[in-house]
Scaffold this active site. Structure first.
Site, mmCIF file in Angstrom:
data_model
loop_
_atom_site.group_PDB
_atom_site.id
_atom_site.type_symbol
_atom_site.label_atom_id
_atom_site.label_comp_id
_atom_site.label_asym_id
_atom_site.label_seq_id
_atom_site.Cartn_x
_atom_site.Cartn_y
_atom_site.Cartn_z
ATOM 1 N N HIS A 1 -93.689 -17.397 46.671
ATOM 2 C CA HIS A 1 -94.171 -16.024 46.514
ATOM 3 C C HIS A 1 -95.547 -15.889 47.164
ATOM 4 C CE1 HIS A 1 -95.754 -12.615 43.741
ATOM 5 N NE2 HIS A 1 -95.308 -12.147 44.883
ATOM 6 N N ASN B 1 -97.617 -11.684 38.367
ATOM 7 C CA ASN B 1 -97.096 -10.329 38.172
ATOM 8 C C ASN B 1 -96.660 -10.077 36.730
ATOM 9 O OD1 ASN B 1 -97.610 -9.408 40.717
ATOM 10 N ND2 ASN B 1 -95.558 -9.812 41.510
ATOM 11 N N GLU C 1 -97.534 -18.728 44.952
ATOM 12 C CA GLU C 1 -96.826 -19.165 43.749
ATOM 13 C C GLU C 1 -95.562 -19.904 44.178
ATOM 14 O OE1 GLU C 1 -97.561 -16.306 39.944
ATOM 15 O OE2 GLU C 1 -96.278 -15.470 41.503
ATOM 16 N N SER D 1 -90.962 -11.213 44.327
ATOM 17 C CA SER D 1 -92.128 -11.053 43.459
ATOM 18 C C SER D 1 -91.764 -11.095 41.984
ATOM 19 C CB SER D 1 -92.810 -9.706 43.741
ATOM 20 O OG SER D 1 -93.167 -9.587 45.090
#
Length: 696
Positions: free
Chosen positions: A426, A476, A438, A405
């Site tokens: 991801h 993130n 992702e 992540s």
């Protein structure tokens, strides 16, 4: 006659066959062809007209080439009215999809027949408008108010069998649309069947439309189009047909002029553009049939489930046989959900769990895998150890993927002798449900490995977004900043509960602190401890009130307490009174005098932080285009679709005003509120983020 509509007279049946590939969209030539075809059939002495589509579908909907342009005559409402007004019997034979204007053409016909695989719907609310060619006027007269409101406000696609049960279709029959349509028209002529114009049917019975409007608005979390469509249905009850059509058109154009419609149209086109990368043109992906998944926790089991449902075979690697069996149990539980929803049958369930899935406890089992995804603990040393082992056992050409992540994919790739084969994939939890993927491209990732990542994402039904390597990638990284902005507002006087309420009113399904409770507060706690260990900039404001919650063993919903208290079996949340004690103690310790924040100011600061960091992400090339950020936030972070994404929202709000606010906030904290160079550049040049999308 238009070439888009082929005319043929077969005895006393005129046939109008749409030929506007690929989806027989209702462009101007098709609309004109239908008008001309009906007139020609009447002049030729036909008794009935059959309308159907050549190729893969009936009229699938409006022509997207005409979106945003001045509509050309004949307009679709007039086409539907002309079809319905014909003295001949008009039959529509449906296959493929009949969506939006396509279904409105069918409703303008007097009879409707479809093949069993056909699907129908009125999805206009999903792009911020509502049916505008009689859908809200004819459908309620045909099937009643309650059913019509559900069909129109959901925008969902309806299978032919259900459509017949609802009363939208008269018959469902196997065969080609031409065959079944001609046979049905013949049958109607021979039986002396009457014309059956829906507009001539009685007004439907009414309902409490004010209550329905409010309920629909609440369910859609502030999206206007479904609620306004309810007013269209209300017009079908209260007005004569012609006046109802006029009212529908007024409501349609009101929605056309809303910011929400801009946002939803942007989301519609961006969703289709996000995986079309110039860098992948002409590059063939590697063949993927067998994949390995390392780690069978919630994430790994979700990835394995998604892969199995897409037809891939999966080897699940765990440390022990007991852990492997537990992983299989999680996968089986996920597949049970698909079984209950009718996506698979019992035989398929057994095949997926007993044949397509293999359990393993040794890395040698992955030697034949085409692609391996690790979903192990988020620790660099652990990841590097895993990739070293994969490097030793995996075949040449196998793609080695990390589900990290936050961590540096370049560093992970360097643990192997083949960094060109390494990529970040991801997934978002639960991975068999969440749409975002992702695809993190490291410095040495080979182009065909990138293409393979996107091909896998497409196969799994994901919205795949290209990301570069940085701490947190796209989503993130931005999340960390707007969550920090929220924490700063709490230190300065807001409460977590006010912030959640304000952002839920903005359109988020859950505010950030409720989301933290859902995901598990221990995740953010671990990230904060890692960043502190790495060393925070002394200028950074560091909030610790969330740490105090975690130190008490409270991690959110899974422990029954976090920012909120969750009673067993209760669907509601109650603010945890301990939280305000932690916050007040931290304010006192730091000498902060709290001030009041309005809900509007909370939303503005939260969104300004999100946009500013997103602009940095685009400016640094982590995201190639603004639309990549928008799709990541829409599909992975619950951003309200009707705002289009944070950068589309920024364009709509106006970049100069947003930049001015960021500079004003910087007077309080010039370290956190440092304006993104790209945002300053766009304002200086009078451009928007959407201009960058067009350039890209």
């Amino acid at each position: 006659m238009s070439e888009a509509i082929h005319y043929e007279l077969l005895g006393d049946i005129a046939v109008l066959a749409a030929n506007n590939p690929p989806v027989n969209a209702l462009g101007q030539a098709v609309r004109q062809g239908l008008i001309d075809g009906i007139a020609r059939a009447e002049g030729d002495g036909a008794k009935a007209v059959l309308i159907y589509g050549e190729g893969s579908t009936y009229f699938a909907g409006a022509d997207i080439k005409e979106f945003g342009k001045t509509p050309l005559e004949p307009w679709l409402p007039d086409v539907c009215t002309r079809i319905e007004a014909s003295p001949l019997i008009v039959v529509s034979a449906l296959h493929g999809t009949a969506l939006g204007g396509g279904l409105e053409i069918a409703l303008g016909s007097h009879y409707r027949i479809a093949v069993p695989s056909a699907r129908i719907g009125l999805p206009e609310v999903l792009i911020g408008v509502m049916p505008g060619a009689g859908g809200t006027q004819r459908l309620p007269r045909l099937i009643g108010v309650e059913k019509s409101i559900e069909v129109i406000t959901s925008g969902r696609q309806i299978a032919a069998k259900e459509a017949a049960e609802l009363g939208i279709l008269d018959r469902v029959q196997e065969g080609t649309p031409r065959e079944i349509g001609l046979a049905y028209a013949r049958e109607l002529i021979d039986a002396g069947a009457p014309r059956r114009a829906i507009s001539e049917m009685p007004n439907p019975e009414g309902a409490d439309f004010d209550a329905i409007y409010e309920a629909v608005l609440k369910k859609s979390r502030g999206q206007l189009s479904p609620a306004v469509a309810v007013r269209g249905v209300q017009a079908a009850v209260e007005l004569p047909f012609a006046a109802g059509m006029k009212r529908e058109r007024e409501l349609f154009f009101e929605l056309m002029n809303t910011d929400q419609r801009q946002g939803l149209i942007h989301a519609f086109f961006s969703e289709r553009a996000v995986s079309k990368l110039p860098e992948l043109k002409g590059i063939e992906p590697r063949d993927i049939k067998d994949i390995g998944v390392i780690g069978g926790g919630t994430m790994g089991a979700g990835i394995a489930t998604a892969a199995l449902l897409s037809g891939l075979t999966v080897t699940m690697l765990e440390m022990t046989q007991d852990a492997a069996e537990a992983a299989k149990g999680r996968i089986a539980g996920n597949l049970q959900g698909a079984l209950k929803r009718g996506k698979i049958n019992e035989d398929q369930f057994t095949h997926l769990t007993e044949t397509a899935l293999t359990l393993a406890t040794g890395y040698d089992a992955l030697s034949g895998a085409d692609l391996v995804i690790e979903a192990v603990f988020e620790d660099m040393d652990v990841k590097k150890e895993v990739f070293g082992k994969l490097d030793a056992v995996c075949k040449a050409g196998a793609v080695l993927a990390t589900n990290t992540s936050y961590l540096d994919v370049n560093e992970i790739a360097a643990a192997t002798s083949r960094p060109a084969d390494v990529i970040g994939l991801h997934f978002f939890s639960p991975a068999h449900v969440m749409k975002l993927l992702e695809i993190v491209v490291a410095d040495k990732t080979a182009p065909d490995v990138v293409a393979t990542g996107f091909a896998l994402g497409k196969r799994l039904g994901k919205i795949s977004v290209r990301a570069g390597v940085c701490d947190g990638f796209i989503g993130n990284r931005i999340l960390a900043v707007y969550r920090t902005a929220a924490d700063h507002m709490i230190l300065d006087g807001a409460t977590p509960f006010q912030i959640d309420d304000a952002l839920e009113a903005f359109g988020f399904a859950m505010g950030p602190y409720a989301v933290g409770d859902l995901a598990g507060l221990d995740i953010g706690y671990a990230v904060r401890k890692r960043r502190r260990a790495e060393g925070l900039d002394p200028r950074a404001r560091d909030a610790s009130f969330a740490d105090k919650i975690c130190e008490g063993g409270n991690f959110g919903q899974k422990t029954g307490k976090g920012f909120y208290i969750y009673e067993k079996g209760a669907r509601t949340r109650t603010p945890n009174p301990d939280v305000m004690e932690f916050i007040q103690a931290e304010r006192a310790q730091k000498g902060i005098t709290p001030k009041a924040f309005s809900d509007d100011e909370i939303v503005r600061r939260y969104m300004a932080a999100m946009v500013n960091e997103a602009a940095k992400v685009v400016g640094e090339g982590i995201a190639r285009r603004p639309l990549d950020v928008d799709m990541a936030l829409l599909f992975g972070y619950g951003f309200p679709r009707y705002h289009g994404g944070p950068l589309k929202w920024a364009d709509i709000q106006g970049l100069p005003g947003l930049l001015a606010d960021i500079k004003r906030y910087a007077q309080e904290d010039d370290f956190f509120w440092h304006p993104a160079p790209l945002l300053e550049q766009l304002v200086a040049e009078g451009k928007s983020f959407d201009d960058l999308n067009k350039e890209g």
